[in-house]
Write a protein that holds these residues in place. Sequence first.
Motif, PDB file in Angstrom:
ATOM      1  N   GLU A   1       0.849  -1.205   0.000  1.00  0.00           N
ATOM      2  CA  GLU A   1       0.000   0.000   0.000  1.00  0.00           C
ATOM      3  C   GLU A   1       0.881   1.252   0.000  1.00  0.00           C
ATOM      4  N   ASP A   2       0.619   2.145  -0.936  1.00  0.00           N
ATOM      5  CA  ASP A   2       1.346   3.426  -1.011  1.00  0.00           C
ATOM      6  C   ASP A   2       0.791   4.377   0.079  1.00  0.00           C
ATOM      7  N   VAL A   3       1.609   4.641   1.079  1.00  0.00           N
ATOM      8  CA  VAL A   3       1.188   5.509   2.204  1.00  0.00           C
ATOM      9  C   VAL A   3       2.031   6.797   2.237  1.00  0.00           C
ATOM     10  N   THR A   4       2.550   7.166   1.064  1.00  0.00           N
ATOM     11  CA  THR A   4       3.430   8.355   1.033  1.00  0.00           C
ATOM     12  C   THR A   4       2.704   9.602   1.530  1.00  0.00           C
ATOM     13  N   GLU A   5       1.514   9.830   1.012  1.00  0.00           N
ATOM     14  CA  GLU A   5       0.778  11.027   1.432  1.00  0.00           C
ATOM     15  C   GLU A   5       0.523  11.027   2.932  1.00  0.00           C
ATOM     16  N   ARG A   6       0.113   9.856   3.425  1.00  0.00           N
ATOM     17  CA  ARG A   6      -0.181   9.775   4.856  1.00  0.00           C
ATOM     18  C   ARG A   6       1.073  10.001   5.693  1.00  0.00           C
ATOM     19  N   MET A   7       2.190   9.356   5.260  1.00  0.00           N
ATOM     20  CA  MET A   7       3.432   9.474   6.014  1.00  0.00           C
ATOM     21  C   MET A   7       3.952  10.914   6.002  1.00  0.00           C
ATOM     22  N   VAL A   8       3.869  11.547   4.810  1.00  0.00           N
ATOM     23  CA  VAL A   8       4.304  12.951   4.733  1.00  0.00           C
ATOM     24  C   VAL A   8       3.448  13.816   5.658  1.00  0.00           C
ATOM     25  N   LEU A   9       2.130  13.526   5.615  1.00  0.00           N
ATOM     26  CA  LEU A   9       1.233  14.277   6.493  1.00  0.00           C
ATOM     27  C   LEU A   9       1.550  14.017   7.955  1.00  0.00           C
ATOM     28  N   GLU A  10       1.765  12.743   8.279  1.00  0.00           N
ATOM     29  CA  GLU A  10       2.089  12.407   9.668  1.00  0.00           C
ATOM     30  C   GLU A  10       3.404  13.059  10.095  1.00  0.00           C
ATOM     31  N   GLN A  11       4.402  12.984   9.179  1.00  0.00           N
ATOM     32  CA  GLN A  11       5.685  13.601   9.514  1.00  0.00           C
ATOM     33  C   GLN A  11       5.538  15.110   9.710  1.00  0.00           C
ATOM     34  N   THR A  12       4.709  15.708   8.798  1.00  0.00           N
ATOM     35  CA  THR A  12       4.475  17.150   8.941  1.00  0.00           C
ATOM     36  C   THR A  12       3.804  17.465  10.269  1.00  0.00           C
ATOM     37  N   LEU A  13       2.807  16.608  10.598  1.00  0.00           N
ATOM     38  CA  LEU A  13       2.108  16.813  11.869  1.00  0.00           C
ATOM     39  C   LEU A  13       3.032  16.595  13.056  1.00  0.00           C
ATOM     40  N   VAL A  14       3.847  15.559  12.939  1.00  0.00           N
ATOM     41  CA  VAL A  14       4.794  15.281  14.032  1.00  0.00           C
ATOM     42  C   VAL A  14       5.787  16.429  14.179  1.00  0.00           C
ATOM     43  N   GLN A  15       6.285  16.891  13.005  1.00  0.00           N
ATOM     44  CA  GLN A  15       7.234  17.994  13.046  1.00  0.00           C
ATOM     45  C   GLN A  15       6.586  19.243  13.637  1.00  0.00           C
ATOM     46  N   ALA A  16       5.342  19.498  13.186  1.00  0.00           N
ATOM     47  CA  ALA A  16       4.634  20.664  13.714  1.00  0.00           C
ATOM     48  C   ALA A  16       4.382  20.517  15.210  1.00  0.00           C
ATOM     49  N   THR A  17       4.013  19.264  15.589  1.00  0.00           N
ATOM     50  CA  THR A  17       3.781  19.017  17.023  1.00  0.00           C
ATOM     51  C   THR A  17       5.052  19.214  17.819  1.00  0.00           C
ATOM     52  N   ASN A  18       6.140  18.699  17.251  1.00  0.00           N
ATOM     53  CA  ASN A  18       7.426  18.852  17.942  1.00  0.00           C
ATOM     54  C   ASN A  18       7.834  20.325  18.043  1.00  0.00           C
ATOM     55  N   GLU A  19       7.638  21.030  16.912  1.00  0.00           N
ATOM     56  CA  GLU A  19       7.981  22.447  16.934  1.00  0.00           C
ATOM     57  C   GLU A  19       7.103  23.213  17.915  1.00  0.00           C
ATOM     58  N   THR A  20       5.804  22.852  17.929  1.00  0.00           N
ATOM     59  CA  THR A  20       4.896  23.506  18.877  1.00  0.00           C
ATOM     60  C   THR A  20       5.291  23.208  20.313  1.00  0.00           C
ATOM     61  N   SER A  21       5.627  21.934  20.542  1.00  0.00           N
ATOM     62  CA  SER A  21       6.050  21.551  21.896  1.00  0.00           C
ATOM     63  C   SER A  21       7.330  22.286  22.283  1.00  0.00           C
ATOM     64  N   LEU A  22       8.236  22.383  21.285  1.00  0.00           N
ATOM     65  CA  LEU A  22       9.486  23.092  21.557  1.00  0.00           C
ATOM     66  C   LEU A  22       9.211  24.568  21.829  1.00  0.00           C
ATOM     67  N   LEU A  23       8.295  25.155  21.008  1.00  0.00           N
ATOM     68  CA  LEU A  23       7.953  26.559  21.202  1.00  0.00           C
ATOM     69  C   LEU A  23       7.299  26.783  22.556  1.00  0.00           C
ATOM     70  N   VAL A  24       6.360  25.876  22.893  1.00  0.00           N
ATOM     71  CA  VAL A  24       5.703  25.981  24.197  1.00  0.00           C
ATOM     72  C   VAL A  24       6.716  25.848  25.318  1.00  0.00           C
ATOM     73  N   SER A  25       7.630  24.898  25.103  1.00  0.00           N
ATOM     74  CA  SER A  25       8.668  24.694  26.119  1.00  0.00           C
ATOM     75  C   SER A  25       9.537  25.939  26.258  1.00  0.00           C
ATOM     76  N   ARG A  26       9.895  26.501  25.091  1.00  0.00           N
ATOM     77  CA  ARG A  26      10.717  27.705  25.137  1.00  0.00           C
ATOM     78  C   ARG A  26       9.951  28.875  25.738  1.00  0.00           C
ATOM     79  N   LEU A  27       8.657  28.990  25.357  1.00  0.00           N
ATOM     80  CA  LEU A  27       7.850  30.058  25.937  1.00  0.00           C
ATOM     81  C   LEU A  27       7.721  29.895  27.442  1.00  0.00           C
ATOM     82  N   SER A  28       7.525  28.638  27.860  1.00  0.00           N
ATOM     83  CA  SER A  28       7.424  28.375  29.302  1.00  0.00           C
ATOM     84  C   SER A  28       8.730  28.720  29.997  1.00  0.00           C
ATOM     85  N   ALA A  29       9.836  28.310  29.345  1.00  0.00           N
ATOM     86  CA  ALA A  29      11.142  28.624  29.925  1.00  0.00           C
ATOM     87  C   ALA A  29      11.378  30.127  29.937  1.00  0.00           C
ATOM     88  N   SER A  30      10.967  30.776  28.810  1.00  0.00           N
ATOM     89  CA  SER A  30      11.137  32.218  28.738  1.00  0.00           C
ATOM     90  C   SER A  30      10.285  32.921  29.781  1.00  0.00           C
TER      91      SER A  30
END
Length: 652
Positions: A120-149
């Motif tokens: 099964e070709d899951v490229t679109e899903r994986m790219v979307l998941e990776q994008t979501l994961v990256q966005a989630t990670n960036e958001t978590s990092l931003l929240v963490s930095r904001l909290s630290a700040s």
Amino acid sequence: MSIRLNKLLSLFAPRHREYLLIDKDGQILETSPGVKRFAEDPDQVSQGQNICLGFPELIGLESILIDILDERQDTFELKGITRCSDTGESLYMDLYVIKHPLAFDPSNPDNQNQLIILLEDVTERMVLEQTLVQATNETSLLVSRLSASKAYIDQIITAMADALLVTTLSGTIKTVNRSAQLLFGYDEAELIGKSIRLILSLADDLLSEHQHQLCVEPKSINNWEVVCQKKTGEKIMVSFSCSAIQMETEGSHHFIYIGRDITERQRTQKRIATQHAITRILSDSGTIKEAMPKILPTIGETLAWDLGELWTSESIETDRVMPQLRCEHTWISHAIPESMSITQPLIASPTGGLLGQIWTSRSPEWVSDITSESPSPIVPIAELSSAFGFPIQDEEQILGVITFYCCDVQPPDQELMQVMAAIGNQLGQFIKRKQAEAALRQEQEKSEQLLLNILPEPIAERLKHESQIIAEDFAEVSVLFADIVGFTQLSSSIPPITLLNLLNQIFSSFDELCEQHRLEKIKTIGDAYMVVGGLPRSPLNHAHAIARMALDMQGAITQFRDQTGQAFNMRIGINTGPVVAGVIGLKKFSYDLWGDTVNIASRMESQGIPGRIQVTAATYEKLKDTFEFEQRGMIDVKGRGKMTTYFLIAVK
């Protein structure tokens, strides 16, 4: 593959899925058309090839495949397998292994040993998941930095030595740090949600104007000095740095106030300014009366107090007598109602209250919280909250007391009390010095007046500055001698004191006539009186002045004779001519005249007739056009021989 298998696979193999059919040995039996794009090596994916050549992920998984064929395991799947094309594009796929769906078909027993691999070709899903994961990670990092700040900023705010307040446009406090709580004496809960006007002693229009300026000009305002009020009611001076922050809502701002308590700095400046101002007043003032009215307003306005009183002692304190204090001056600021009147009397005894404490201790006193009636004996103001006072004194005695009062609560200021003690000593020394100067000046005036009674004023001035003999020639003066006739006989009939008083009255009236006619009295010898006109600053028409005085002296003698009933009269002689005048001797010196003019004038008196004024021909020539005369004729003058003389009768 049979048609039945194709239909069956189409049910669970959507368009983005491909499949391979393999036997129990892993040999490829059949593939779907697009399966090669999923292979690691597309050339190895063909009928009869081993599945592991095209899909190396299955190497080592033979036992799992056997378990599925033997129905010990239903399915197997590998997810997120990655392939990378020659163009660099990534392909993601999920791999599923299941037993042939028709394995139990009795019509085709070979199906029992076959497996189907679904891709099964899951490229679109994986790219979307990776994008979501990256966005989630960036958001978590931003929240963490904001909290630290935020934590870091909170630590900075908490550790700030300066007070910090953040308010809304309406002035509601949103944030306050620990330093602000300590400075103003409030807990955080007592400030959050309250108006900043709780602590700023500032009119609403001034605060609004200040906020408008911050919004219009995008820059901070520094060193904004504002009077603030602590929870205790104490007034302090705070220097703020202010700035405005644009909020997300358009037109909405928050305001940041960072303040530092400069009360002590201002107090130090005021103390120094007060000392300098008092020193300047004392140095510029010539008298106590000139200096004292300036003391109270200078101290009161510089230190920002509301009421001042200056009390001076009316008498010297002794062991038996407590002196009375008189309020010589008061000063009232604009904070005190204009309708307030000073209570009489302005005299108080230093036996109690603030005045008594200062008088008894001879040191400054401070009352920071007045709880009873007004401490001022003359101002009935219950709103007075604080007071201080200090003595005016020198090393020997206390001369007075100065007190000040304030409507606001003022904490004790020991350094200010020390300054006031120094000012009190300074005032005491000033008063004593000016009193000594006044006494010295009075004695000097007495001495000068005594000197002027002996000498003419110009001669007295020269004598004060010159040590040599003073002698001057005068080309023309008029000299008058007068003698009371019958004085010797009178002295035998009345007591000496009475005679002396009578003579003093007569000569005092002659002295007044000298002043009136601007003539110079030279001396008295017994009952004789000598006057000169024309020196050193007498009128130019000295002969006329002497003549007028002689007539007035006759009138004065007549008046005294009528008042006392005593039978006495007076001879007067006048001469005009040159003389030498000056001061001789070192002790008991006097101003005197020498020359023939003086001798002849004396002869005019001694050889005159009682009740008449005898003048020489030289004087007659000066006066004949203005005065009436009677020619006496030729007389024999001792030391001069025959001379023509005249009697002065009156003014024409």
